[in-house]
Design a protein around this motif. Structure first.
Motif, mmCIF file in Angstrom:
data_model
loop_
_atom_site.group_PDB
_atom_site.id
_atom_site.type_symbol
_atom_site.label_atom_id
_atom_site.label_comp_id
_atom_site.label_asym_id
_atom_site.label_seq_id
_atom_site.Cartn_x
_atom_site.Cartn_y
_atom_site.Cartn_z
ATOM 1 N N ASN A 145 0.819 -1.217 0.000
ATOM 2 C CA ASN A 145 0.000 0.000 0.000
ATOM 3 C C ASN A 145 0.848 1.260 0.000
ATOM 4 O O ASN A 145 1.964 1.268 0.537
ATOM 5 C CB ASN A 145 -0.909 0.044 1.226
ATOM 6 N N LYS A 146 0.291 2.328 -0.585
ATOM 7 C CA LYS A 146 0.920 3.650 -0.550
ATOM 8 C C LYS A 146 -0.145 4.694 -0.251
ATOM 9 O O LYS A 146 -1.088 4.866 -1.028
ATOM 10 C CB LYS A 146 1.582 4.010 -1.885
ATOM 11 N N ALA A 147 0.012 5.406 0.859
ATOM 12 C CA ALA A 147 -0.959 6.451 1.212
ATOM 13 C C ALA A 147 -0.268 7.532 2.032
ATOM 14 O O ALA A 147 0.564 7.240 2.897
ATOM 15 C CB ALA A 147 -2.125 5.857 2.005
ATOM 16 N N TRP A 148 -0.631 8.778 1.751
ATOM 17 C CA TRP A 148 -0.090 9.963 2.432
ATOM 18 C C TRP A 148 -1.301 10.809 2.839
ATOM 19 O O TRP A 148 -1.971 11.381 1.989
ATOM 20 C CB TRP A 148 0.822 10.718 1.472
ATOM 21 N N ILE A 149 -1.615 10.854 4.122
ATOM 22 C CA ILE A 149 -2.843 11.491 4.608
ATOM 23 C C ILE A 149 -2.481 12.659 5.520
ATOM 24 O O ILE A 149 -1.734 12.486 6.488
ATOM 25 C CB ILE A 149 -3.719 10.481 5.389
ATOM 26 N N ALA A 189 -5.549 13.312 0.902
ATOM 27 C CA ALA A 189 -4.784 12.069 0.852
ATOM 28 C C ALA A 189 -4.151 11.940 -0.526
ATOM 29 O O ALA A 189 -4.712 12.412 -1.528
ATOM 30 C CB ALA A 189 -5.673 10.866 1.144
ATOM 31 N N VAL A 194 -2.779 8.994 -3.060
ATOM 32 C CA VAL A 194 -2.807 7.556 -3.310
ATOM 33 C C VAL A 194 -2.283 7.312 -4.720
ATOM 34 O O VAL A 194 -2.557 8.090 -5.636
ATOM 35 C CB VAL A 194 -4.248 7.010 -3.175
ATOM 36 N N ASP A 214 0.219 9.549 -9.315
ATOM 37 C CA ASP A 214 -0.501 9.655 -8.037
ATOM 38 C C ASP A 214 -1.745 10.494 -8.254
ATOM 39 O O ASP A 214 -1.833 11.268 -9.216
ATOM 40 C CB ASP A 214 0.328 10.384 -6.970
ATOM 41 N N VAL A 265 -9.658 6.483 2.807
ATOM 42 C CA VAL A 265 -8.207 6.280 2.910
ATOM 43 C C VAL A 265 -7.803 6.214 4.392
ATOM 44 O O VAL A 265 -7.015 5.356 4.795
ATOM 45 C CB VAL A 265 -7.435 7.399 2.189
ATOM 46 N N VAL A 283 -12.234 4.356 -2.560
ATOM 47 C CA VAL A 283 -10.876 3.877 -2.363
ATOM 48 C C VAL A 283 -10.984 2.486 -1.751
ATOM 49 O O VAL A 283 -11.646 2.295 -0.720
ATOM 50 C CB VAL A 283 -10.061 4.807 -1.437
ATOM 51 N N SER A 288 -9.038 -1.365 -0.701
ATOM 52 C CA SER A 288 -7.779 -1.978 -0.283
ATOM 53 C C SER A 288 -8.025 -3.430 0.094
ATOM 54 O O SER A 288 -9.126 -3.806 0.522
ATOM 55 C CB SER A 288 -7.191 -1.247 0.927
ATOM 56 N N GLY A 294 -3.477 3.127 -8.494
ATOM 57 C CA GLY A 294 -3.107 2.559 -7.203
ATOM 58 C C GLY A 294 -1.795 1.826 -7.220
ATOM 59 O O GLY A 294 -0.882 2.141 -8.003
#
Length: 470
Positions: free
Chosen positions: A131-135, A141, A143, A165, A176, A252, A254, A380
């Protein structure tokens, strides 16, 4: 930042806004700016966070955010974090920074004992969090496919990745955040301080090192620092800069963290993606750096071709890929796909499309995107291969938005142009590669730009019964 986001979202109640970032330097900047403007929290989830120029610059932004009182939570897969124990443990000495490792090995220092752990836990350690996420402040966010490291942000000296992204604001941000919480609180996420200890005062030593950064490092960072200095705030960027694509048809998704132990199959991401692929009516475009369709994937695409659906796939050539063994799993399926009428393109190992920051001339695809019927899109971490389907946890955003689909389709068309990618075809029952970067075009009769030894190794590897691991 929160006020600016709230102002935008309040005009689009019930919708999600998406902003595309296909430029690597812009992708770095949006992460750095958002971290510098964070006021409450930073929740970050990554497969790779490299100890290099861009990884350290973003790490420094996390440290500065923590100094401002921002609560920073960093969840990393342990496969690529193991050699960064000391640095990570040093950062975690800050009262506002928490770090957890996903599915870690418990033996950190003794390689002999760790070898035994790898033997006895081999099956479970083979399942990774991709996974890649920046919140940021639970308001925005990011993704997509990018990890954190030089090759994702145009700072690598030889080869950089092409990637995509999307910055998300509005409704889907909560999804997210929910995914992050599931992984953060899962049994597979272990607090770093339970695994690694570091000496008192290490954080102060790190601060001193940053202050005394040598001239060479400062020179390298100037490109990034200047870009940051000249970049607008998040609010200005969203209001006056890049287009925001708004839609209500977005989620989103996962894999659940339980996938790391082989459980929760009814919730796996493939269950959301497969019905979209098979429902294509006119066209399906795939960009996947690691493409191992297997017999099921070939049948899926053959069935689509039976109904005259156009299918195009862009993946890496052997010369461009960073994982040669995956290419050995892909290669046997090229002829069957081409004979079914699937259009196959392989990215050239050269960067013809943009200026290089540090002289890097190599290119490799890292984008995980598909566009169906010029409307439905996915961005994603999911590759079209057995590992993404059955082993690793993956995530991404699935949405219907015609304008955004058009932009992604244009990106696909750009990447498959004859000066950027080889077009594969069959001639006299033999595989051929058309290379349009030369005039007149060259027709390759073997894997382009690769020597005989590498071709032979890849051929031999394709005979091994390892497809399920690729």
């Amino acid at each position: 930042m929160t006020e600016a986001i709230h102002s935008l979202v309040s005009q689009h109640i019930g919708e999600t806004g998406c902003v595309l970032f296909d430029d690597n330097l812009d992708a770095f900047v949006i992460r750095a700016i958002s971290a510098s403007e964070a006021g409450q929290s930073l929740d970050l989830q990554y497969y790779i966070w490299n100890h290099d120029l861009t990884g350290n610059l973003l790490g420094y932004e996390l440290l500065k955010a923590a100094d401002r009182g921002v609560h920073v939570r960093l969840l990393l897969d342990d496969m690529n974090a193991h050699d960064k124990d000391t640095l990570l443990a040093t950062l975690e000495q800050h009262e506002n920074i928490e770090i957890r490792l996903f599915n870690p090995s418990y033996e950190r220092n003794n390689w002999f004992r760790r070898s035994f752990e790898l033997i006895f836990r081999g099956l479970s350690l083979n399942r990774r969090m991709h996974n890649k996420a920046w919140i940021v402040d639970k308001s925005i966010a990011i993704v997509g496919g990018r990890n954190i490291g030089n090759e994702y942000f145009d700072a690598a000296p030889k080869t950089n990745f092409f990637d995509v992204d999307t910055l998300i604001l509005g409704n889907a941000v909560s999804e997210v955040s929910s995914i992050f919480e599931q992984f953060w609180n899962s049994r597979s996420a272990i607090a770093l301080n339970k695994l690694v200890k570091t000496k008192e005062g290490s954080l102060q030593e790190l601060r001193q090192y940053i202050e005394n950064m040598d001239d060479n490092i400062i020179k390298e960072t100037n490109v990034y620092r200047e870009r940051l200095k000249n970049s607008p705030s998040i609010g200005v960027l969203l209001k006056q800069g890049r287009p925001i694509f708004w839609t209500k048809e977005v989620h989103v998704y996962s894999d659940p963290p339980e996938k790391a132990v082989g459980k929760g199959q009814d919730q796996w991401l493939i269950n959301q993606l497969y019905p979209v692929w098979v429902s294509a009516q006119s066209n399906l475009k795939l960009m996947s750096p690691y493409f191992v369709p297997g017999k099921e994937g070939v049948k899926l695409m053959a069935d689509l071709r039976e109904t005259n659906v156009e299918v195009g796939v862009l993946t890496n050539s052997l010369a461009a890929t960073d994982v040669m063994i995956v290419h050995s799993g892909y290669a046997p399926y090229r002829m069957p796909l081409l004979k079914e009428g699937v259009k196959l393109y392989e990215l050239m190992p050269f960067n013809h499309t943009k200026k290089k920051l540090f002289g890097a001339s190599g290119a490799s695809l890292h984008t995980k995107v598909f566009i169906k019927d010029d409307l439905t899109c996915f961005i994603g971490s999911f590759n079209f291969d057995p590992r993404s389907i059955r082993l690793n946890t993956e995530m991404g955003i699935l949405f219907n938005q015609q304008e955004m689909a058009k932009v992604l389709s244009e990106l696909f068309v750009l990447k498959v142009k004859e000066n950027n990618s080889y077009q594969l075809f069959v001639e006299n029952n033999q595989l051929r590669w058309k290379d349009g970067s030369e005039e007149p075009p060259i027709i390759w009769k073997h894997e382009p730009e690769v020597g005989i030894i590498k071709r032979a190794i890849t051929r031999i590897a394709s005979w091994l019964p390892i497809e399920s691991q690729l």
